[in-house]
Design an enzyme around this catalytic site. Structure first.
Site, PDB file in Angstrom:
ATOM      1  N   ARG A  88       0.893  -1.135  -0.159  1.00 32.79           N
ATOM      2  CA  ARG A  88      -0.051   0.141  -0.071  1.00 32.79           C
ATOM      3  C   ARG A  88       0.977   1.262   0.082  1.00 32.79           C
ATOM      4  NH1 ARG A  88      -4.366  -1.996   4.237  1.00 32.79           N
ATOM      5  NH2 ARG A  88      -6.263  -2.908   3.089  1.00 32.79           N
ATOM      6  N   HIS A  92      -5.890 -10.466   4.685  1.00 33.31           N
ATOM      7  CA  HIS A  92      -5.955 -11.600   3.914  1.00 33.31           C
ATOM      8  C   HIS A  92      -6.959 -11.539   2.838  1.00 33.31           C
ATOM      9  CE1 HIS A  92      -3.018 -14.271   6.556  1.00 33.31           C
ATOM     10  NE2 HIS A  92      -2.452 -13.149   6.339  1.00 33.31           N
ATOM     11  N   LYS A 127      -1.191 -17.932   6.891  1.00 31.78           N
ATOM     12  CA  LYS A 127      -2.206 -18.534   7.592  1.00 31.78           C
ATOM     13  C   LYS A 127      -2.448 -17.510   8.690  1.00 31.78           C
ATOM     14  CE  LYS A 127       1.328 -19.445   9.599  1.00 31.78           C
ATOM     15  NZ  LYS A 127       2.493 -18.470   9.038  1.00 31.78           N
ATOM     16  N   ARG A 143      -2.981  -7.866  19.801  1.00 31.52           N
ATOM     17  CA  ARG A 143      -3.812  -7.246  20.764  1.00 31.52           C
ATOM     18  C   ARG A 143      -5.025  -6.571  20.165  1.00 31.52           C
ATOM     19  NH1 ARG A 143      -3.601  -7.882  26.003  1.00 31.52           N
ATOM     20  NH2 ARG A 143      -1.741  -8.693  27.054  1.00 31.52           N
ATOM     21  N   ASP A 168      -3.704 -16.222  15.806  1.00 35.11           N
ATOM     22  CA  ASP A 168      -2.089 -15.909  15.307  1.00 35.11           C
ATOM     23  C   ASP A 168      -1.429 -17.086  15.710  1.00 35.11           C
ATOM     24  OD1 ASP A 168       0.636 -14.544  15.328  1.00 35.11           O
ATOM     25  OD2 ASP A 168      -0.267 -13.105  14.730  1.00 35.11           O
TER      26      ASP A 168
END
Length: 331
Positions: free
Chosen positions: A43, A85, A103, A173, A184
């Site tokens: 980005r 994702h 993942k 968090r 995660d």
């Protein structure tokens, strides 16, 4: 239809994102003689250019769409934080670009299903980057289990906890970033249990939640009608050993740290000396999943038999069920 394999037997990779995991993946692609990194997208045009210069990548794009539109890219590796994702992968799929997505695949089953349905509609290759399922030591362990080396599997024990501390805005968090231990870190012990025992018949989980509303410390038990049990945990408030044990009626297999890319493994048979299993790995370990992607593209497969779409959806369904039980929701 966009071409999905480069000429001359070389697969041309695009890298979407410029963080640490993207850098390690690029390092491992250098270990594959039939892989070439040709572009990076971010980005931020400045971040893309800096990454490209550091890794000697010829083209840098300041948007995901520009990377996805590059017809000289055969497959894109999506390495963003997992909250992005879905958008990143959908951008690539709708452009007809094959994708290897980190993942956890997305934040929930609905968005994972949407990606897989889009890939099937577009007839484009798509795979979740669950590298553990492509690791040669893990695959050897699965072969031993299938051969009956430890008898019928009765249990899997695995944990993944890190110490932190992490500030509220950190991806571990922040709720807006899909924070918490489960997605995660917990995806690894859950995936190991699923890899060995399949989909559980019973799920029980508990977690302590932090002030941000994400899980800090989570315990999970999978029960199987066969009598097998998987005891799993994940957390962001204390470092656990990253070992795992697969127990059977006539022995057990221990995976050394980190169990999802084991540095060693040992087979313990009843009334026999321990048998070390070779784990001669090189690099960071990402090249094995990359090689699987390239094998699939070369042979015209649209999904990998090592990481099939059905497994990605089953694991995401487990994550959704656990999140419901522990009371974690995302925007």
């Amino acid at each position: 239809m966009v071409q999905q394999a480069g000429s001359g037997g070389v697969t041309r990779w695009g890298i979407l994102a410029t963080g640490n995991i993207a850098a390690r993946f690029v390092e491992d692609l250098r270990l594959l003689p039939d892989a070439e990194v040709v572009a990076v997208g971010s980005r931020s045009a400045d971040a893309a250019r800096l990454f490209a210069d550091h890794h000697d990548i010829p083209r840098a794009y300041g948007s995901w769409a520009e990377l996805a539109a590059d017809d000289e890219v055969d497959v894109v590796y999506v390495a963003t934080p997992h909250a992005a994702h879905y958008d990143a992968t959908m951008t690539c799929l709708t452009a007809g670009r094959a994708v290897l997505c980190e993942k956890p695949f997305t934040l929930d089953l609905a968005t994972s299903t949407a990606l897989i349905e889009t890939a099937r509609e577009r007839d484009v290759f798509l795979m979740e980057a669950m590298w553990m399922r492509c690791n040669p030591t893990v695959l050897r362990v699965l072969d031993l289990i299938a051969e009956g080396a430890i008898g019928a599997v009765t249990g899997v024990q695995a944990a993944f906890g890190v110490a932190g501390p992490f500030p509220p805005e950190h991806r571990m968090r922040a709720k807006a970033l899909g924070g918490g231990a489960l997605l995660d870190l917990g995806v690894y012990p859950i995936s190991l249990a699923h890899l060995v025992l399949g989909r559980p018949d019973h799920i029980r989980s508990w977690a302590s939640l932090g002030p941000e509303g994400v899980d800090e410390n989570t315990g999970i038990v999978f029960g199987y009608d066969s009598g097998a049990v998987a005891s799993l945990s994940c957390g962001i408030v204390g470092a656990t050993p990253l070992t795992a044990t697969i127990t059977g009626t006539t022995g057990r297999i221990e995976l050394a740290e980190p169990f999802f890319r084991p540095s060693a493994a040992t087979l313990h048979r009843t009334d026999a000396d321990p048998e070390p299993l070779p784990a001669d790995l090189v690099g960071n370990g990402y090249q094995y999943e990359a090689a699987e992607v390239q094998r699939c593209l070369t042979t015209g497969l649209k999904q990998s038999p090592l990481v099939p779409h059905a497994v990605t959806l089953e694991v995401m369904n487990l994550l959704d069920t656990i999140r419901t039980q522990i009371g974690v929701t995302y925007p």
